[in-house]
Each structure stands twice: as structure tokens, then as C-alpha cells.
Write a protein that holds these residues in place. Structure first.
Motif, mmCIF file in Angstrom:
data_model
loop_
_atom_site.group_PDB
_atom_site.id
_atom_site.type_symbol
_atom_site.label_atom_id
_atom_site.label_comp_id
_atom_site.label_asym_id
_atom_site.label_seq_id
_atom_site.Cartn_x
_atom_site.Cartn_y
_atom_site.Cartn_z
ATOM 1 N N ALA A 128 0.778 -1.292 0.079
ATOM 2 C CA ALA A 128 -0.188 0.045 0.050
ATOM 3 C C ALA A 128 0.825 1.324 -0.072
ATOM 4 N N LEU A 129 2.123 1.171 0.359
ATOM 5 C CA LEU A 129 2.993 2.393 0.524
ATOM 6 C C LEU A 129 4.154 2.389 -0.268
ATOM 7 N N VAL A 130 4.347 3.524 -1.056
ATOM 8 C CA VAL A 130 5.501 3.672 -1.870
ATOM 9 C C VAL A 130 6.410 4.763 -1.442
ATOM 10 N N VAL A 131 7.724 4.528 -0.975
ATOM 11 C CA VAL A 131 8.437 5.623 -0.634
ATOM 12 C C VAL A 131 8.350 6.819 -1.607
ATOM 13 N N SER A 132 8.236 7.921 -0.843
ATOM 14 C CA SER A 132 8.273 9.428 -1.433
ATOM 15 C C SER A 132 9.562 9.942 -1.354
ATOM 16 N N PRO A 133 9.744 10.707 -2.530
ATOM 17 C CA PRO A 133 11.168 11.530 -2.306
ATOM 18 C C PRO A 133 11.118 12.765 -1.550
ATOM 19 N N THR A 134 9.977 13.158 -0.753
ATOM 20 C CA THR A 134 9.793 14.257 0.047
ATOM 21 C C THR A 134 10.771 14.297 1.385
ATOM 22 N N PRO A 135 11.590 15.127 1.401
ATOM 23 C CA PRO A 135 12.265 15.049 2.587
ATOM 24 C C PRO A 135 11.642 15.878 3.727
ATOM 25 N N TYR A 136 11.949 15.557 5.090
ATOM 26 C CA TYR A 136 11.325 16.275 6.203
ATOM 27 C C TYR A 136 12.096 15.603 7.387
ATOM 28 N N THR A 137 12.185 16.515 8.189
ATOM 29 C CA THR A 137 12.860 16.311 9.636
ATOM 30 C C THR A 137 12.255 16.867 10.694
ATOM 31 N N VAL A 161 0.416 6.855 -1.334
ATOM 32 C CA VAL A 161 -0.488 5.843 -0.868
ATOM 33 C C VAL A 161 -1.706 5.689 -1.980
ATOM 34 N N ASN A 162 -1.749 4.742 -2.742
ATOM 35 C CA ASN A 162 -2.831 4.723 -3.785
ATOM 36 C C ASN A 162 -2.536 5.564 -4.976
ATOM 37 N N GLY A 163 -1.322 6.090 -5.274
ATOM 38 C CA GLY A 163 -0.771 7.070 -6.086
ATOM 39 C C GLY A 163 -1.082 8.433 -5.720
ATOM 40 N N LEU A 164 -1.404 8.751 -4.454
ATOM 41 C CA LEU A 164 -1.608 9.961 -3.938
ATOM 42 C C LEU A 164 -0.241 10.012 -3.018
ATOM 43 N N GLU A 165 0.438 11.060 -3.476
ATOM 44 C CA GLU A 165 1.863 11.294 -2.886
ATOM 45 C C GLU A 165 1.839 12.065 -1.541
ATOM 46 N N ASP A 166 2.537 11.611 -0.604
ATOM 47 C CA ASP A 166 2.799 12.128 0.647
ATOM 48 C C ASP A 166 1.598 11.944 1.553
ATOM 49 N N ARG A 167 0.886 10.924 1.517
ATOM 50 C CA ARG A 167 -0.309 10.523 2.415
ATOM 51 C C ARG A 167 -0.038 10.039 3.710
ATOM 52 N N ALA A 168 1.202 9.502 3.836
ATOM 53 C CA ALA A 168 1.829 8.889 5.038
ATOM 54 C C ALA A 168 3.118 9.048 5.477
ATOM 55 N N TRP A 169 3.508 8.822 6.687
ATOM 56 C CA TRP A 169 4.968 9.057 7.019
ATOM 57 C C TRP A 169 5.472 8.015 8.227
ATOM 58 N N SER A 170 6.577 7.824 8.391
ATOM 59 C CA SER A 170 6.945 7.058 9.524
ATOM 60 C C SER A 170 8.430 7.683 9.900
ATOM 61 N N TYR A 171 8.844 7.300 11.048
ATOM 62 C CA TYR A 171 10.184 7.536 11.582
ATOM 63 C C TYR A 171 10.769 6.220 11.841
ATOM 64 N N TYR A 228 6.451 3.033 12.991
ATOM 65 C CA TYR A 228 4.839 3.170 12.906
ATOM 66 C C TYR A 228 4.599 4.168 11.898
ATOM 67 N N VAL A 229 3.350 3.914 11.415
ATOM 68 C CA VAL A 229 2.833 4.655 10.079
ATOM 69 C C VAL A 229 1.849 5.628 10.436
ATOM 70 N N ALA A 230 1.821 6.825 10.087
ATOM 71 C CA ALA A 230 0.560 7.755 10.347
ATOM 72 C C ALA A 230 0.196 8.178 8.980
ATOM 73 N N PHE A 231 -0.957 8.576 8.865
ATOM 74 C CA PHE A 231 -1.667 9.096 7.701
ATOM 75 C C PHE A 231 -2.296 10.497 8.016
ATOM 76 N N TRP A 232 -2.528 11.067 6.729
ATOM 77 C CA TRP A 232 -3.014 12.412 6.527
ATOM 78 C C TRP A 232 -3.561 12.812 5.191
ATOM 79 N N ARG A 233 -4.177 13.849 5.011
ATOM 80 C CA ARG A 233 -4.611 14.695 3.882
ATOM 81 C C ARG A 233 -5.502 13.546 2.787
#
Length: 96
Positions: free
Chosen positions: A36-45, A57-67, A85-90
Motif C-alpha cells: 500500500a505504501l511507496v516511498v516518496s522523495p519528500t524530505p522532512y525532519t 498511498v494509492n497514487g497520492l503522494e505524501d499521504r503517510a509517513w513514519s520515523y 509506525y505509520v501515520a496518515f493524513w490528507r
């Protein structure tokens, strides 16, 4: 609880297995639907949690993240290890 996007369940686990951080529900990695998840190139710290990995997620970029390697001080602050652990949004609904 379930994470749902456009009627598709992306993750599912009992509430006691999830971790709530800053108003977001984090699902254990084994609760996420395989593929369900494909790594996105978006960087964030995050200033206190550390480097995040974002996911498409399902073709929609940056809909989930994890640390993958949260800072030890973040784990202490949360009270549990939330690595991977994975969180979701948007647009992803987290429902009972």
C-alpha cells in the motif's frame, strides 16, 4: 481502527496497538496492507522526532509517513518506541 483512503483500507489494528502522537494515530508496521505504501522523495525532519520517510498511498503522494529511527528523546517523550509506525493524513480517514 482503520486507515481508509477512497474506500480502501490501508491499515487496520486494535486501538491499543496504535500510538497517538500530536493528534495523529500511528499504526504498527505489520498493520499496514502490504504494497500500500511507496516511498516518496519528500524530505522532512521533525525538530524533536528526527528524519521522517514519506509515502505515496494509492497514487497520492505524501499521504503517510513514519520515523525509521526516531531520536531517543522522542521515544522517551512518547513513552513507547514508535520506530517504523505509520501515520496518515490528507484525505486518509482513521476510523473505529
Amino acid at each position: 481502527m482503520k486507515a481508509v483512503l477512497d474506500g480502501v483500507v490501508i491499515a487496520e489494528a486494535p486501538e491499543e496497538e496504535l500510538i497517538s502522537i500530536e493528534g495523529n494515530w500511528y499504526f504498527p508496521p505489520e498493520a499496514v496492507t502490504p504494497g500500500a505504501l511507496v516511498v516518496s522523495p519528500t524530505p522532512y525532519t521533525c525538530p524533536w522526532k528526527g528524519a521522517a520517510t514519506y509515502y505515496t498511498v494509492n497514487g497520492l503522494e505524501d499521504r503517510a509517513w513514519s520515523y525509521h529511527d526516531p531520536r531517543p528523546t522522542a521515544v522517551a517523550r512518547v513513552g513507547r518506541d514508535f520506530a517504523r509506525y505509520v501515520a496518515f493524513w490528507r484525505g486518509v480517514e482513521v476510523i473505529d
